[in-house]
Design an enzyme around this catalytic site. Structure first.
Site, PDB file in Angstrom:
ATOM      1  N   PRO A  90       0.911  -1.113  -0.079  1.00  0.00           N
ATOM      2  CG  PRO A  90      -0.944  -1.765   1.451  1.00  0.00           C
ATOM      3  CD  PRO A  90       0.346  -2.243   0.985  1.00  0.00           C
ATOM      4  CB  CYS A  91       1.442   3.553  -2.717  1.00  0.00           C
ATOM      5  SG  CYS A  91      -0.017   4.208  -3.456  1.00  0.00           S
ATOM      6  CD  GLN A  92      -2.997   4.260   1.633  1.00  0.00           C
ATOM      7  OE1 GLN A  92      -2.213   3.206   1.721  1.00  0.00           O
ATOM      8  NE2 GLN A  92      -4.198   3.747   1.996  1.00  0.00           N
ATOM      9  CG  PHE A  94       5.981   5.483   0.168  1.00  0.00           C
ATOM     10  CD1 PHE A  94       7.057   5.715   1.051  1.00  0.00           C
ATOM     11  CD2 PHE A  94       5.463   4.188  -0.019  1.00  0.00           C
ATOM     12  CE1 PHE A  94       7.596   4.859   2.011  1.00  0.00           C
ATOM     13  CE2 PHE A  94       6.253   3.269   1.126  1.00  0.00           C
ATOM     14  CZ  PHE A  94       7.166   3.647   2.122  1.00  0.00           C
TER      15      PHE A  94
END
Length: 437
Positions: A90-92, A94
């Site tokens: 999950p990229c939140q 970054f």
């Protein structure tokens, strides 16, 4: 370590944070077989089961708590026999979306960044021939490269403990360069166990390739919907009736003092994707996973995109089915890696693992349907919005708007939000090349 030999041996992979399977489908098209897919979202798990029942799924789809022994048992492989460990944590922590929403990102201080550490833990436990980490560009920002440093530090430790030589290559790829009719940039961190480096695939479409970019018309121009489906796709919310007055390929900026419509809004005072409509002759803008009711891209016919249309714009194969209601299916599609982009990466990896020549032909790329019809004439602005006509102040500029002024507060509180894999910039602060007007 035991490993496959010979170019005829089918390559295998273990997939973490699989979602709806976009990354896996690209690897599948390049000759890999997914042995295990780890995903905790219920709808996504059902999607995978329906489309690829042969992909084993552990009962506990939480990669943070899954023993490596269970992964290897389900894969019917031993340590060192996994060809590829792939995943998009999950990229939140970054993403630019999180930055503009909160004024900052907590990055490795964000609890969700533990998904990256968990992937590295499992990598050490199973020692795959290659590790593929997919994410937003922000994971490798030079200004804040904690994630890159974490990956490199952990792999140095793995090398010291196990005699491996994992070496990481970082590439940034734009989906439109690989037959995907949608603007979506992704970062890939690729680490080969034997110190080989990853050579990024060259663009297949666009300037200098001799092939045009795939357009929205190429992808969905032949799709038709009955009256009931069109009723369900009608836009909703406060601004729904304004959408028909915006030409295709434009957004709310059409109705500013610098556009050609009526002065209803201040220049660049709204989200870039606010009332944004597809253009038939261009790739789509990024499909977001959890948009608001006025968030595009909308169809050029002033309606929501159907699930089938969004899947096609992402280059999912024809007939791929998504579990859940409209919102759940859209979330899965918006969070996915475009399969054609994944195929380009996977074909290069397969060629490296097999010591073969790279083949650039992509089976999942969208092909041309020929020139599209001319854009339709936009409708007049309806009376309910004409009260907005007047002078509206423009955005004061980068670093001077409301979001920028809130950043010192946001750094202290750092509220979290946004979709798991959303990389769209939610605020338009003046990037000329992204302006539709």
């Amino acid at each position: 370590m035991s490993m496959p030999t010979g170019s005829e041996a089918q390559l295998n992979l273990v997939s973490l944070y699989t979602g709806a399977g976009g990354l896996d489908l690209g690897f599948e098209a390049a000759g890999f077989a997914t042995r295990v897919a780890v995903e905790m979202d219920r709808d996504a798990r059902t999607t995978l089961l329906r489309n690829r029942p042969g992909w084993a799924q552990p009962e506990n789809g939480n990669a943070l708590k899954l023993p490596a022994e269970e992964l290897l048992r389900l894969a019917a492989l031993e340590r060192g026999q996994v060809d590829a460990l792939i995943g998009g944590p999950p990229c939140q922590p970054f993403s630019k979306s999180a930055f503009w929403a909160a004024g900052t990102t907590r990055r490795l201080d964000d609890p969700r960044a533990g998904t990256l550490s968990a992937m590295l833990d499992l990598a050490e436990a199973i020692l795959p021939r290659v590790i593929v980490i997919e994410n937003v560009r922000g994971i490798a920002y030079r200004e804040k490269d904690e994630a890159m440093k974490l990956v490199e530090r952990r792999l140095v430790e793995v090398n010291q403990r196990h005699g491996t030589t994992y070496t990481t290559s970082v590439v940034f790829l734009q989906a439109t360069d690989f037959g995907v009719p949608q603007i979506r940039e992704r970062a890939f961190l690729i680490s080969f166990r034997d110190a080989q480096t990853f050579a990024a695939p060259q663009p297949m479409t666009g300037e200098g390739t001799g092939r045009p970019l795939a357009t929205a018309w190429d992808a969905i121009g032949d799709m038709r919907h009955n009256e009931e489906e069109l009723r369900r796709l009608a836009p909703r919310g406060k601004w729904a009736n304004l959408l028909p007055s915006i030409p295709e390929g434009h957004n709310y900026l059409w109705h500013t003092d610098r556009g050609k419509g009526l002065p209803l809004f201040g220049w660049r005072t709204r989200y870039w994707s606010f009332l944004l409509k597809l253009a038939k002759d261009r790739p789509a803008w990024t499909i977001q996973a959890d948009p608001g009711p006025a968030t595009g891209p909308f169809h050029w016919d002033s309606r929501l995109l159907s699930i089938a249309e969004m899947a096609r714009l992402q280059s999912f194969p024809e007939g791929y089915w998504f579990s859940g209601d409209y919102r759940a299916a859209r979330r899965q599609i918006g969070n996915a890696v475009p399969p054609a982009l994944a195929e380009a990466v996977a074909r290069r990896i397969a060629a490296t693992l097999r010591n073969e020549k790279y083949t650039a032909d992509l089976s999942l790329a969208i092909t041309s349907r020929g020139p599209p019809p001319a854009p339709a004439t936009p409708q007049e602005v309806v009376e309910e919005f004409r009260t907005l006509i007047g002078e509206h102040a423009a955005h004061p500029g980068t670093g001077k708007g409301p979001a920028a002024l809130l950043r010192p507060v946001a750094e202290a509180s750092a509220p979290q939000g946004g979709s798991e894999n959303s990389d769209a910039d939610p605020v338009d602060l003046g990037d000329e090349e992204r302006s539709a007007a």
